[in-house]
Motif scaffolding. Structure first.
Motif, PDB file in Angstrom:
ATOM      1  N   TRP A   8       0.847  -1.188   0.000  1.00  0.00           N
ATOM      2  CA  TRP A   8       0.000   0.000   0.000  1.00  0.00           C
ATOM      3  C   TRP A   8       0.885   1.242   0.000  1.00  0.00           C
ATOM      4  CZ3 TRP A   8      -5.315   0.079  -0.310  1.00  0.00           C
ATOM      5  CH2 TRP A   8      -5.971  -1.141  -0.124  1.00  0.00           C
ATOM      6  N   LEU A  25       3.772   4.600 -11.778  1.00  0.00           N
ATOM      7  CA  LEU A  25       3.234   3.248 -11.940  1.00  0.00           C
ATOM      8  C   LEU A  25       4.130   2.406 -12.856  1.00  0.00           C
ATOM      9  CD1 LEU A  25      -0.583   4.042 -12.280  1.00  0.00           C
ATOM     10  CD2 LEU A  25       0.658   3.261 -10.249  1.00  0.00           C
ATOM     11  N   LEU A  35      -0.304  -2.195 -10.063  1.00  0.00           N
ATOM     12  CA  LEU A  35      -1.442  -1.559  -9.408  1.00  0.00           C
ATOM     13  C   LEU A  35      -2.664  -2.476  -9.469  1.00  0.00           C
ATOM     14  CD1 LEU A  35      -2.604   1.029  -8.064  1.00  0.00           C
ATOM     15  CD2 LEU A  35      -3.294   1.757 -10.356  1.00  0.00           C
ATOM     16  N   ILE A  38      -7.361   1.553  -6.273  1.00  0.00           N
ATOM     17  CA  ILE A  38      -7.147   2.796  -5.542  1.00  0.00           C
ATOM     18  C   ILE A  38      -8.283   2.951  -4.552  1.00  0.00           C
ATOM     19  CG2 ILE A  38      -6.925   5.300  -5.692  1.00  0.00           C
ATOM     20  CD1 ILE A  38      -5.970   4.981  -8.554  1.00  0.00           C
ATOM     21  N   LEU A  43      -2.876   3.627  -2.835  1.00  0.00           N
ATOM     22  CA  LEU A  43      -2.741   2.745  -3.990  1.00  0.00           C
ATOM     23  C   LEU A  43      -2.355   1.355  -3.504  1.00  0.00           C
ATOM     24  CD1 LEU A  43      -2.532   5.621  -5.211  1.00  0.00           C
ATOM     25  CD2 LEU A  43      -0.869   4.719  -6.829  1.00  0.00           C
ATOM     26  N   LYS A  92     -11.181   5.700  -9.867  1.00  0.00           N
ATOM     27  CA  LYS A  92     -11.411   6.476  -8.653  1.00  0.00           C
ATOM     28  C   LYS A  92     -12.101   7.779  -9.065  1.00  0.00           C
ATOM     29  CE  LYS A  92      -9.132   9.413  -5.299  1.00  0.00           C
ATOM     30  NZ  LYS A  92      -7.884  10.125  -4.967  1.00  0.00           N
TER      31      LYS A  92
END
Length: 442
Positions: A8, A25, A35, A38, A43, A92
């Motif tokens: 995280w 990323l 990833l 979110i 993240l 998100k």
């Protein structure tokens, strides 16, 4: 924070910083972290074999916070992206994240043009406005903590002020950076140049991780000194933050298109607001959720102070004895309040090696007295009294009744009140000056 095959990372970003997020990323994929989702400003990554992936972060301004996830617009957009080879990762609010294996010939999802700039700018403004609200709240918190100069004697409060100040400055810098970028982007458009979107440097990632850890530590320390005010404030803040998300979750389960859902959301939030106001008034004005804690009954003698016995009296009711002692890198502070055989006696004793700290404590007390005078429409201020002790660097202020004094030197602040005594002409003043200020009366 790493937990097995999950990691995280705390990362706040505004839509106009999307390129920097893409770079971050991409670099995480090279380190073996992909990833997964979110959640708020965190993240979540899952462990993979190091790979060269290409991420793209897109903004769809038509999606509102109220809409939640998997809206009609986002699903249509997702289908298009899948057709051109981009794998949907997560979303998100207005932000959509996709990735694919790195290829020089991959088809980009979006192009850099005026229309895209307007979308990014519009979406970013909403985040900037939210940041401004956070800044105002944090400034208010700092103001409340520093309202009483005694905070200088509590390491907990000092640490909190520094932590919150760092976070506030970071939020302010984000707004300044956005304004600067917006102006430069508009200039680039006028000149026909390509718009440059900011990169997100690793130091920013590290800073935000530090900020989150600092904030968490501050909250933990604050809760360590638990009382009704902190409990009520914490509950209030949790409700204020979570209610919009809870309402959205239930609204998104209802039938109907996004327009109907948004209308229902607004109606629900209006009702929730008024209900919340009523609940807050009841909780803060009543004894509900009060945490009863026992104060110390005797001085620890770590800080040189004075007791009711030193003044020739005896404690009448130990249940009405309240003593609080605090020490920090800047000052020491004692709050002492007892019920004696002659009535109530109490004082606040503040010591510091730094004159500016004592001056700040004195100024904060006078400011508080002015506010209380206006509030109750009564003069409860203190006036300076001419005494023989001024030659020793001692300044004495008295209220209009003469039963409460503020005595100040370069390193000591003492606010003391003793029932119905005329303190200027009593032995109490002589004892206090002798024991606390080391000044003998003539």
């Amino acid at each position: 924070m790493k937990l097995g095959k999950t990691k995280w990372v705390y990362l706040r970003f505004i839509p106009y910083e999307f390129k920097g997020v893409e770079e971050y990323l991409d670099s995480m994929a090279l380190k073996g972290w992909k990833l997964e989702k979110i959640r708020g400003e965190f993240l979540k990554f899952k462990k993979i074999e190091p790979a060269k992936l290409k991420y793209t972060v897109d903004v769809i301004d038509e999606i509102a916070f109220i809409d939640g996830e998997n809206t009609e617009i986002s699903m249509e957009y997702r289908e298009y992206c899948n057709m051109v080879g981009w794998e949907f990762i997560c979303e998100k609010d207005k932000i959509q994240v996709y990735c694919r294996e790195f290829s020089e010939n991959s088809i980009p999802i979006h192009t850099e043009d005026r229309e895209r700039f307007e979308i990014i700018k519009k979406a970013s403004k909403k985040y900037v406005f939210a940041s401004l609200m956070v800044i105002l709240f944090l400034i208010f918190v700092i103001y409340k903590i520093t309202l009483d100069g005694s905070f200088l004697a509590r390491n907990m409060d000092l640490f909190s002020v520094v932590s919150i100040s760092v976070i506030t400055i970071t939020y302010i810098s984000e707004i300044i950076y956005y304004i600067s970028w917006n102006l430069k982007a508009k200039t680039s458009l006028r000149n026909g140049d390509e718009i440059c979107y900011p990169s997100l440097k690793k130091i920013k990632i590290k800073l935000q991780n530090y900020m989150s850890i600092t904030l968490i530590i501050s909250l933990v320390i604050y809760m360590g000194k638990i009382n009704s005010y902190y409990i009520k404030t914490t509950v209030f803040m949790c409700l204020m933050y979570s209610v919009p998300y809870i309402v959205r979750k239930f609204i998104n389960k209802s039938d109907g298109n996004n327009i109907k859902r948004r209308s229902l959301y607004m109606e629900t939030m209006i009702y929730a607001f008024f209900i919340g106001v009523v609940v807050i008034i009841i909780v803060f004005s009543s004894g509900l959720m009060n945490y009863k804690y026992s104060s110390n009954k005797v001085l620890s003698n770590k800080i040189e102070a004075i007791t009711v016995e030193d003044l020739g009296y005896k404690i009448k009711n130990e249940q009405n004895t309240n003593i609080e002692e605090n020490s920090s890198i800047f000052a020491d502070n004692i709050f002492y309040h007892v019920e004696s055989n002659a009535g109530f006696m109490g004082y606040t004793l503040f010591r510091s090696e730094y004159k500016w700290a004592v001056d700040y404590k004195l100024k904060s007390e006078f400011n508080m007295l002015k506010k209380l005078s206006r509030k109750f429409n009564e003069d409860i201020s203190y006036k300076e009294v001419e005494t023989e002790y001024s030659k020793d660097g001692i300044t004495i202020y008295s209220n209009k009744y003469g039963n409460s004094l503020i005595i100040v030197s370069d390193n000591i602040y003492l606010d003391i009140g003793c029932w119905d005594e005329d303190m200027i002409n009593s032995d109490i003043l002589k004892i206090v000056l002798d024991k606390i200020f080391k000044v003998k009366s003539a």
